[in-house]
Write an enzyme that holds these catalytic residues in place. Structure first.
Site, short mmCIF file in Angstrom:
data_model
loop_
_atom_site.label_atom_id
_atom_site.label_comp_id
_atom_site.label_asym_id
_atom_site.label_seq_id
_atom_site.Cartn_x
_atom_site.Cartn_y
_atom_site.Cartn_z
N ASN A 1 1.45 3.36 -2.25
CA ASN A 1 1.10 4.34 -3.29
C ASN A 1 0.34 5.54 -2.73
OD1 ASN A 1 -0.99 2.21 -3.00
ND2 ASN A 1 -2.16 3.56 -4.34
N GLY B 1 -1.16 7.73 1.21
CA GLY B 1 -1.27 7.83 2.65
C GLY B 1 0.01 7.56 3.41
N GLY C 1 0.82 -1.21 0.00
CA GLY C 1 0.00 0.00 0.00
C GLY C 1 0.85 1.26 0.00
N TYR D 1 -13.04 -5.38 10.87
CA TYR D 1 -11.82 -4.57 10.85
C TYR D 1 -11.04 -4.74 12.14
CZ TYR D 1 -8.73 -0.51 10.58
OH TYR D 1 -7.63 0.30 10.57
N SER E 1 -4.04 -1.25 14.61
CA SER E 1 -4.94 -0.17 14.99
C SER E 1 -5.30 -0.31 16.46
CB SER E 1 -6.21 -0.22 14.13
OG SER E 1 -7.22 0.64 14.64
N GLY F 1 1.55 4.78 3.79
CA GLY F 1 2.44 3.93 3.02
C GLY F 1 3.33 4.74 2.09
#
Length: 531
Positions: free
Chosen positions: A16, A18, A14, A168, A142, A20
């Site tokens: 690409n 935020g 990920g 989640y 998280s 990341g």
């Protein structure tokens, strides 16, 4: 960029957007060789160009990775390993928050992307990581992982429920459990594994996250990434293992579930079964003969490329699409009292997979029926005139077992007249001892095998076999494009799919023209056809 520091190789899933993306920028700034792993090539290309231009580091690359497909994870690992590079830092960052559905293999989508794909990726790269030590693995979890009080295993093999937040939270908890389990397994190595909570980031993961920047709440991706970069680069964390931190590097107390070693072992074993980890070398294809009730494997004349194209077509255009006149047949069965057929049709609607008698309405399936090698073997057994009277597409997703009971097909009850019949099982994907079916050779069967019950829908007799007899079971192992012939007398059952891959197969049922269908049998869609 600081060229004085020794270059390390990093993978950021990920990477690409935020956190990341900002983490990848941070790695590039200190001179590391960075691989961005994500699904979208166009977004990755923009990210790579941005990182190169803003840091001056040209050692930034993209490799495709779709965490919702275990096959994609395996391909990514293979592509990276073919580069023969070390791997010093693995950041399992990619994730989704409120997605719905299932992965390619049929797992709940949030769990599959956030946890299961990362589990397989980490394990496939683990040997490289160990050989590259000192190295570090970072799980982006998280604080919602602190909420669950138990792991509800059944939730992971179903579509996303209305309460996606629960999935989640469970997916992020599983990352914490994995962090502790990897810490134990890597105890005597120079590999560290830790987890981090990125905070409420002004990212694009949900609409509130997108709006947070304008509302003046949350933190920027750069600020969040700074904590992750410290965890990955700082000497202060060189010997820290199995911990959970926030983005300010403050330690967060792990929940009791994450510290439960029995639960961690259970999750590890279940994840290995679900992903098929360490199960990529099937045994040699066994040979079968008439005495066993199954004729040894043969190959279609179709090329591997053509078989792969047909397989993709079946998944994308055959299974999800109801055949023509579907509702007409449903109404007809209702008025004629064909309740078994109604149950089958409604079950296909529920699963959104239409898999019965698809040989006439699909060019892809029909091309298999016309294969010259297949017809040659069938004619050797049945003669020149081949009557195809039934076809079935079988899809077995990981963690599922299609027909778990020992049974013999009841199809002879649907036929009348003197003549031969034969069935063909064609592998469209790899069939092995972890996702296919197994059988008892006819020579091993004894007359005292007892009937356990009768299936009210198929009419199949389900048998109760002794443990000694079950140990005589032989798995069917086929490469894509291979097929076997088998008789109605074959005692068989499917196996629970622990290969980590979807198994797709086509079964054709054929007879001679002198054999007819009983008058009270109504085909679901099609009448018998002459091949």
């Amino acid at each position: 960029m600081n060229p004085s520091k020794k270059q390390k190789v990093c993978i950021v899933t990920g990477g690409n957007s935020g956190v990341g993306l900002m983490s990848a920028v941070g790695f590039a700034q200190v001179g590391h060789h960075v691989f961005i792993a994500c699904r979208c090539a166009s977004k990755a290309e923009k990210a790579v160009n941005y990182i190169r231009s803003s840091t001056g580091n040209l050692n930034v690359e993209f490799l495709p990775l779709d965490l919702a497909s275990l096959d994609s994870v395996r391909t990514f690992a293979k592509l990276f390993q073919e580069r023969h590079l070390p791997l010093h830092i693995l950041v399992n960052n990619a994730g989704v928050f409120n997605a719905r559905g299932t992965t390619k293999e049929g797992f709940e989508l949030i769990f599959g992307i956030n946890y299961l794909g990362h589990f397989l990726l980490t394990n496939l790269l683990l040997e490289t990581i160990q050989h590259s030590a000192p190295s570090r693995i970072i799980m982006v979890s998280s604080d919602l992982a602190l909420r669950p009080t138990s792991i509800k295993w059944e939730r992971f093999v179903r579509k996303t429920p209305l309460n996606f937040l629960e999935l989640y939270s469970l997916s992020k908890l599983c990352l914490l459990v994995l962090t502790k389990e990897l810490e134990r397994r890597l105890e005597n190595t120079n590999v560290t594994v830790n987890a981090i909570h990125p905070g409420f980031v002004q990212s694009n993961i949900t609409l509130p996250h997108r709006l947070s920047k304008y509302l003046g709440i949350g933190i920027s991706p750069q600020e969040s990434a700074s904590g992750l970069l410290s965890l990955a680069n700082s000497s202060a964390f060189a010997d820290v293992k199995g911990k959970f931190f926030d983005y300010k590097q403050n330690e967060i107390e792990l929940p009791d579930l994450a510290k439960n070693t029995e639960l961690a072992q259970q999750l590890w074993e279940q994840s290995c079964l679900w992903t098929g980890y360490n199960r990529y070398n099937p045994t040699t294809t066994p040979e079968h003969d008439n005495a066993a009730g199954i004729l040894r494997p043969y190959s279609l004349a179709l090329s591997p490329t053509k078989v792969a194209s047909i397989t993709q077509s079946v998944f994308e255009t055959v299974l999800p699409k109801a055949p023509k006149h579907f509702f007409y047949h449903l109404i007809r069965f209702l008025f004629t009292g064909k309740f078994g057929a109604i149950f089958l049709l409604l079950n296909q609607v529920r699963k959104k997979e239409f898999y019965m008698e698809r040989h006439l309405d699909s060019d892809a399936v029909w091309s298999i029926c016309q294969d010259k090698n297949l017809q040659q073997k069938l004619k050797e057994y049945l003669g020149e005139d081949l009557v195809l009277w039934r076809s079935e597409i079988w899809v077995n997703y990981p963690s599922q077992q299609l027909i778990p009971f020992w049974h013999q097909d009841s199809y002879p009850n649907l036929l009348q007249g003197e003549g031969k019949t034969i069935n063909v099982y064609i592998a469209l994907t790899e069939v092995n001892e972890w996702n296919g079916f197994e059988y008892i050779p006819n020579s091993q069967l004894t007359p005292d095998v007892s009937v356990k019950m009768k299936d009210p829908f198929s009419g199949n007799c389900l048998f109760d076999l002794t443990e000694d007899l079950e140990q005589q079971a032989v798995p069917v192992v086929l490469r894509p494009g291979e097929f076997v012939l088998f008789t109605n007398q074959l005692m068989h059952r499917s196996v629970r799919n622990t290969s980590g891959q979807v198994r797709l197969a086509l079964t054709l049922r054929l007879t001679e023209p002198c054999v007819h269908i009983v008058p009270n049998y109504t085909p679901i869609y099609h009448k018998p056809v002459l091949l």
